[in-house]
Design a protein around this motif. Structure first.
Motif, short mmCIF file in Angstrom:
data_model
loop_
_atom_site.label_atom_id
_atom_site.label_comp_id
_atom_site.label_asym_id
_atom_site.label_seq_id
_atom_site.Cartn_x
_atom_site.Cartn_y
_atom_site.Cartn_z
N THR A 61 11.26 12.62 3.92
CA THR A 61 11.59 13.66 4.90
C THR A 61 13.08 14.04 4.89
O THR A 61 13.41 15.23 4.93
CB THR A 61 11.14 13.24 6.30
N PRO A 62 14.02 13.07 4.87
CA PRO A 62 15.43 13.48 4.84
C PRO A 62 15.77 14.38 3.66
O PRO A 62 16.55 15.33 3.79
CB PRO A 62 16.18 12.15 4.77
N ARG A 63 15.19 14.09 2.50
CA ARG A 63 15.44 14.93 1.32
C ARG A 63 14.84 16.31 1.51
O ARG A 63 15.44 17.32 1.11
CB ARG A 63 14.85 14.25 0.08
N PHE A 64 13.66 16.38 2.13
CA PHE A 64 13.03 17.67 2.43
C PHE A 64 13.95 18.51 3.31
O PHE A 64 14.19 19.69 3.04
CB PHE A 64 11.68 17.45 3.11
N VAL A 65 14.47 17.91 4.36
CA VAL A 65 15.34 18.62 5.29
C VAL A 65 16.64 19.05 4.59
O VAL A 65 17.12 20.18 4.75
CB VAL A 65 15.65 17.75 6.52
N GLU A 66 17.18 18.16 3.79
CA GLU A 66 18.43 18.44 3.08
C GLU A 66 18.28 19.62 2.13
O GLU A 66 19.23 20.39 1.91
CB GLU A 66 18.83 17.19 2.30
N GLY A 67 17.08 19.79 1.57
CA GLY A 67 16.89 20.81 0.54
C GLY A 67 16.51 22.18 1.05
O GLY A 67 16.28 23.10 0.24
N VAL A 68 16.43 22.37 2.36
CA VAL A 68 16.06 23.68 2.90
C VAL A 68 16.97 24.76 2.35
O VAL A 68 18.20 24.60 2.31
CB VAL A 68 16.12 23.67 4.45
N GLY A 69 16.37 25.87 1.93
CA GLY A 69 17.13 26.96 1.34
C GLY A 69 17.18 26.92 -0.17
O GLY A 69 17.76 27.81 -0.81
N ALA A 70 16.54 25.90 -0.78
CA ALA A 70 16.52 25.79 -2.24
C ALA A 70 15.90 27.04 -2.85
O ALA A 70 14.88 27.54 -2.37
CB ALA A 70 15.73 24.56 -2.66
#
Length: 304
Positions: free
Chosen positions: A32-41
């Motif tokens: 989940t943290p990686r998912f949130v971090e990648g928003v806007g990819a």
């Protein structure tokens, strides 16, 4: 309609469903943290049309999730980006690492991660993680549905005239099972019949919102197990009805999905049936519907 299809745990599962659910929950919490971090990819891989693409995060998350599920259970995985064994045979995990990729790439919060365990064409458990909305949903065949770890009340038997209805995508080629003209007609009629309609741009959001009572019903013309299986599990666990647009019980072979409580399901199905066969909406000379083909996956040339 009383839909009990796929809503009892099979006795021949090769894994313990509670342990499998606990493992999948840990895996999704970890990514989940990686998912949130990648928003806007931004999209890096085009899968056949300008509306169908993958981001680097899709690929990364699917690899991480799939490897952890394989290692933890010994079962194979079929993912949206890397494919896998057929989804209509045996027992396997089905993974959509970023459902609502266009939303995700634009920073729109209706996007998530979908995981289900499918046994003989039916989901026996489902997980929908919507990190940008602060929501998680889990279900096991036979119920209950849980939202953020708490049991959810069964789907209220409401009318589409009382609670908003969710609608899926209109984007499609002309030679699919449900051609554009037919989809537009379904949308128009349901928009007239329902109290209001919503398009969230994510099948996972639509189906989990029906299961949790936020929507009265949801219609999707998509036939992908990675989009539909987790939500089908949720709706059944919450006492709802899950069929295709012809009213047949849903499975991973189905070409569409309709989910709702009994009353709303009957209302939507009645509207759809009055429109007649989808093939009547094809362009002149196009008599035969064909299923949507698998999207190309150019990154498979380099392996997983």
């Amino acid at each position: 309609m009383d839909d009990q299809t796929g809503n009892t745990l099979p006795t021949d599962l090769p894994v313990d469903p509670a342990e499998a659910l606990a493992l999948a929950t840990r895996v999704l919490d970890e990514v989940t943290p990686r998912f949130v971090e990648g928003v806007g990819a931004q999209g890096i891989q085009n899968k056949g049309s300008r509306n169908d693409f993958a981001t680097e995060l899709d690929l990364e998350l699917e690899r991480r999730i799939s490897e952890a599920l394989r290692e933890g259970t010994g079962l194979e995985v079929h993912g949206e980006e890397y494919g896998g064994p057929p989804v209509n045979e045996g027992t396997l995990w089905v993974v959509d690492p970023v459902d609502g990729t266009a939303n995700y790439s634009l920073g729109i919060p209706t996007a998530g991660i979908l995981v289900s365990l499918v046994h003989e064409r039916q989901p026996v458990l489902g997980l929908t993680w919507l990190p940008l909305l602060g929501l998680t949903f889990t279900s096991v065949a036979g119920g209950p549905l849980k939202e953020n770890g708490e049991e959810v009340a069964r789907i209220p038997d409401v009318s589409i005239r009382d609670v908003a209805l969710g609608l899926g995508s209109l984007n499609t080629g002309a030679r699919t099972t449900y051609p554009p003209a037919y989809r537009r007609e379904v949308f128009e009629q349901l928009t007239l019949d329902a109290a209001r309609t919503r398009k969230f741009g994510s099948t996972g959001v639509d189906l989990s919102f029906v299961a949790s009572g936020r929507l009265s019903a949801a219609v999707s013309f998509g036939n992908r197990a990675w989009d539909n299986a987790a939500g089908a599990s949720h709706v059944r666990a919450a006492g709802g009805v899950v069929t295709d647009l012809a009213g047949e019980p849903w499975s991973t072979d189905s070409q569409s999905i309709l989910v709702a409580g009994p009353r709303a399901h009957a209302e939507v199905l009645d509207t759809i049936r009055q429109l007649g066969e989808p093939s009547n909406f094809f362009e002149a000379g196009r008599r035969r519907a064909t299923p949507e083909p698998e999207s190309p996956r150019p990154w498979l040339q380099n392996g997983r």
